[in-house]
Enzyme design. Structure first.
Site, mmCIF file in Angstrom:
data_model
loop_
_atom_site.group_PDB
_atom_site.id
_atom_site.type_symbol
_atom_site.label_atom_id
_atom_site.label_comp_id
_atom_site.label_asym_id
_atom_site.label_seq_id
_atom_site.Cartn_x
_atom_site.Cartn_y
_atom_site.Cartn_z
ATOM 1 N N ASP A 104 0.830 -1.211 0.000
ATOM 2 C CA ASP A 104 0.000 0.000 0.000
ATOM 3 C C ASP A 104 0.864 1.260 0.000
ATOM 4 O OD1 ASP A 104 -2.917 0.919 0.310
ATOM 5 O OD2 ASP A 104 -2.011 1.873 2.057
ATOM 6 N N HIS A 272 -7.429 -6.632 0.023
ATOM 7 C CA HIS A 272 -6.337 -5.667 0.035
ATOM 8 C C HIS A 272 -5.213 -6.044 0.989
ATOM 9 C CE1 HIS A 272 -4.349 -1.823 -0.270
ATOM 10 N NE2 HIS A 272 -4.572 -1.523 0.994
#
Length: 291
Positions: A104, A272
């Protein structure tokens, strides 16, 4: 969590960077994402330390690292400055060269680090992102709805900061719990750490400045690389969640092939938060590539 790791801080690049350290052998820098800390690696860090000297760091503005003041151009939170933090931290720990595993926001820092300091990065694994410039330039309704925080956090201060500070846990639950797996992947201990760190003074400002930089100065740096035909020239592995927004809204492998000369990648059966959703699969992929 992190059995046998030591937790320390180093003053590098004008800030204090907090990190955990364990292992011997080649250096491996772990960089986390938003709105979390180095704790995202707690399910795989001990196994990685059997093969590497693992340095799991908190980005500036996050965790127990420094929260520099905001500046008009958001330079203090540019990925260029965050990358310098990582390079100087690893050098202070004795590593002139090292590999990176990053997720991320940390993966965006790693991208910039490898571009600005190509001589220090040996191999790199990036998790669940496409290049920042590609994601902004290809934003559509589906992406904007799923990644609403990208556009909320870049609003001028102090509105986003004020709202986050009013209910840090509510913000965490909204951002992290709205992904495909909900809150199930996060242990109580890990979530408590994310909450503790977000509640620290200056955390909301640091998070917002990170995103404001990405929507401004970081894009300028990325466009300059594009204009100069500057690419990543190292072995790169990109992994993303088959159930996540990045894989649905973009073609991650194709996008990385536009900016890197030696890249491979695949989707993993997760959303994610790969390191906490499918730690075993991630560990296998990362070790096979990094070793």
């Amino acid at each position: 969590m992190f059995a046998g790791f030591v937790k320390e801080q180093r003053h590098v690049n004008g800030v204090d960077i907090s990190y955990r350290l364990k292992g011997s052998g080649p250096g491996l820098l772990l960089l986390h994402g938003h709105p979390q800390t180095h704790v995202i690696w707690h399910k795989i860090a001990e196994q990685l330390a059997e093969h590497f000297t693992v340095v799991a760091a908190d980005l500036r503005g996050y965790g127990d690292s420094s929260r520099p003041p905001a500046d008009e151009a958001h330079l203090n939170y540019s990925k260029r400055e965050m990358a310098r933090d990582g390079v100087q931290l690893m050098k202070a720990l004795g590593f002139e060269q090292f590999s990176i595993l990053a997720h991320d926001r940390g993966a965006r820092v790693a991208h910039r680090l490898a571009l600005d300091h190509p001589e220090v990065v040996q191999r790199m694994v990036l998790l669940d992102i496409a290049p920042t410039l590609a994601m902004y330039s290809q934003t559509n309704e589906a992406f904007a709805r799923a990644y609403w925080h990208w556009f909320f956090l870049i609003r001028p201060a102090p509105l986003p900061e004020t709202l986050i500070e009013a209910n840090p846990e509510g913000y965490l639950r909204s951002v992290m719990g709205s992904r495909s797996a909900g809150l199930a992947p996060f242990t109580d201990e890990a979530f408590s750490e994310y909450r503790r760190c977000l509640e620290r003074p200056g955390s909301a400002r640091g998070i917002c400045e990170d995103y404001r930089a990405s929507a401004g100065i970081d894009l300028e740096h990325d466009r300059a690389d594009l204009a100069a035909d500057r690419h990543l020239n190292l072995p790169l592995l990109v992994l993303w969640g088959a159930e996540g927004t990045v894989g649905r809204c973009f073609d991650p492998l194709k996008e990385w092939q536009q900016v890197a000369t030696d890249v491979r990648g695949k989707a993993l059966p997760a959303g994610h938060y790969l390191a906490e959703e499918v730690p075993g699969l991630l560990l296998t992929e990362a070790l096979d590539f990094l070793r």
